[in-house]
Design an enzyme around this catalytic site. Structure first.
Site, mmCIF file in Angstrom:
data_model
loop_
_atom_site.group_PDB
_atom_site.id
_atom_site.type_symbol
_atom_site.label_atom_id
_atom_site.label_comp_id
_atom_site.label_asym_id
_atom_site.label_seq_id
_atom_site.Cartn_x
_atom_site.Cartn_y
_atom_site.Cartn_z
ATOM 1 N N GLY A 129 0.820 -1.202 0.000
ATOM 2 C CA GLY A 129 0.000 0.000 0.000
ATOM 3 C C GLY A 129 0.851 1.248 0.000
ATOM 4 N N SER A 131 1.299 3.679 -3.419
ATOM 5 C CA SER A 131 0.752 4.711 -4.313
ATOM 6 C C SER A 131 -0.690 5.055 -3.961
ATOM 7 C CB SER A 131 0.816 4.243 -5.767
ATOM 8 O OG SER A 131 2.151 4.097 -6.195
ATOM 9 N N GLU A 246 13.357 -3.232 -3.929
ATOM 10 C CA GLU A 246 12.368 -3.320 -5.006
ATOM 11 C C GLU A 246 12.953 -2.845 -6.324
ATOM 12 O OE1 GLU A 246 7.905 -1.671 -6.195
ATOM 13 O OE2 GLU A 246 8.873 -0.941 -4.387
ATOM 14 N N SER A 376 9.539 6.007 -10.558
ATOM 15 C CA SER A 376 9.708 6.117 -12.005
ATOM 16 C C SER A 376 11.175 6.293 -12.370
ATOM 17 C CB SER A 376 8.897 7.296 -12.549
ATOM 18 O OG SER A 376 9.494 8.523 -12.166
ATOM 19 N N ASN A 377 11.515 5.950 -13.611
ATOM 20 C CA ASN A 377 12.904 6.074 -14.040
ATOM 21 C C ASN A 377 13.381 7.512 -14.034
ATOM 22 O OD1 ASN A 377 12.857 3.336 -14.302
ATOM 23 N ND2 ASN A 377 13.452 3.280 -16.458
ATOM 24 N N GLU A 378 12.461 8.474 -14.211
ATOM 25 C CA GLU A 378 12.850 9.872 -14.091
ATOM 26 C C GLU A 378 13.288 10.186 -12.661
ATOM 27 O OE1 GLU A 378 10.488 9.315 -17.652
ATOM 28 O OE2 GLU A 378 10.127 8.777 -15.570
#
Length: 391
Positions: A129, A131, A246, A376-378
């Site tokens: 839990g 996002s 992760e 995210s990759n950003e």
């Protein structure tokens, strides 16, 4: 780290191969072959987890004191590579690879004694839990409230993109216990019982047509404070520790298998340009493989993955997406046929087109999310810029 396997490593590899040959049934292999994401339904993974747990191999990274095999970093790598090569269904990572290590680092003695054996056996099946609507990559902005009420917190709000919440009986969850100061300073890490009154799970069907993720609603859900991991308002520290596990590591074996699958789909029917891009993808997989082994060397000396996990997360997810694109191109018009019934292990439905093209499109669609989840990759590039380059 010496990249060549020692005699002991080769002997261990042979032991693993013999075990997989003996215990990995055709049904389990089929489930692994038809899995289109990092998650496979528990009706397929839990029988495999019980087989592994009986051998003491369900949690390769766990120390012996908690029921793990106590393997070296190289042994873990060998085991992952051989499982990928043999087509074993992937075990759910939420318990074994995420909340389990968190409990070892931050949990009380009572929490470890209760939850860790249940994670190994599969008795507890976990979801994450994190996002929320409007709080995805900006995780620190989460708003699921946890109001103090005696020995309990009372939770109100929702979580989204919650993988396998429809199966889970447990959730590890980030909640807001304070709105003072920096957003990160008011977050607490809780363990929840999914059968608690007030929890509602609503399915979200993905682009691949699969029910893998959900939105979870909390309506005055009472959670014991004894289920808090770490101190109140210190959950951000716990969450960062979990995200290191992760985000990166161990993707090279899966990339090699995906490359073999892409070559099989397009065998004898692709252009020179396609073959060139396959070769480029193989070079990328090899570079990731070497980088992961360098991280293994650091882990063997007692270090955490740190920012290297961000680098591996970026490269591993983007390399897999490129391989997925090559598989789609090679499958041609067959990739566009939606046939979920034929993808169900044990189904007697004949696929339209070659069987090895059956999962090309679902894998492509599922793996589009890989460069978003886990940060995210950003965001990963920002982490590298700040912590490695000092920008």
């Amino acid at each position: 780290m010496d990249l060549d396997l020692t005699a002991e490593d080769l002997a261990f590899r042979d032991e693993v191969r013999a075990f997989l040959d003996a215990e990995l049934t055709p049904e389990l292999r089929e489930a692994g072959r038809l899995t289109t994401s990092v998650f496979c339904d528990p009706k397929h993974t839990l029988p495999w987890q019980r087989i592994l747990n009986a051998r003491g191999w369900a949690a390769p990274s766990w120390p012996r004191e908690y029921g793990g095999p106590g393997w070296t970093e190289m042994q873990r790598y060998i085991f992952a590579a051989e499982c990928a090569r043999a087509g074993a269904p992937p075990l759910a990572p939420m318990g074994l690879r995420m909340v389990g290590p968190v409990l070892m680092a931050f949990g009380t003695a009572e929490q470890k004694a209760h939850y860790l054996p249940r994670i190994l056996s599969g008795e507890d099946y976990w979801c994450q839990g994190y996002s929320e609507p409007g709080s995805g990559s900006d995780l620190a902005s989460l708003q699921l409230r946890a109001e103090s009420d005696g020995d309990h917190y009372v939770l109100s709000g929702s979580k989204i993109w919650t993988t396998h919440a429809q199966f889970a009986n447990r959730m590890f969850c980030l909640v807001r216990t304070s709105s003072e100061g920096k957003p990160q300073a008011g977050i607490t890490f809780l363990l929840l019982d999914m059968a608690s009154p007030g929890i509602t799970v609503q399915p979200i069907i993905t682009l691949a047509g699969e029910h893998e993720v959900n939105q979870v609603f909390f309506d005055a859900v009472r959670a014991p404070k004894a289920n808090r991991v770490g101190e109140e308002n210190q959950g951000w520290t716990v969450a960062k520790h979990l995200l290191e596990f992760e985000r990166g590591g161990g993707s090279a074996p899966g990339l090699y298998v995906a490359l073999e699958r892409a070559r099989a789909i397009g065998e004898g029917a692709v252009s020179a340009d396609h073959r060139r891009r396959l070769a480029e993808a193989e070079i990328a997989a090899l570079a990731i493989d070497i980088s992961e082994r360098r991280v293994l060397s650091a882990l063997a000396s007692g270090k955490n993955p740190g920012p290297a996990s961000s680098m591996l997360k970026i490269n591993g997810t983007e390399a897999m997406q490129r391989i997925d694109e090559l598989s789609i191109e090679a499958a041609g018009s067959y990739a566009a046929v939606d046939q979920p019934q034929a993808r169900e292990p044990g189904a007697n439905v004949e696929p339209v087109g070659p069987r090895h093209s059956l999962t090309a499109m679902p894998r492509y669609l599922n793996n589009r999310a890989a460069s978003i989840y886990g940060g995210s990759n950003e965001i990963q590039r920002d982490i590298i810029a700040r912590l490695v380059l000092g920008l």
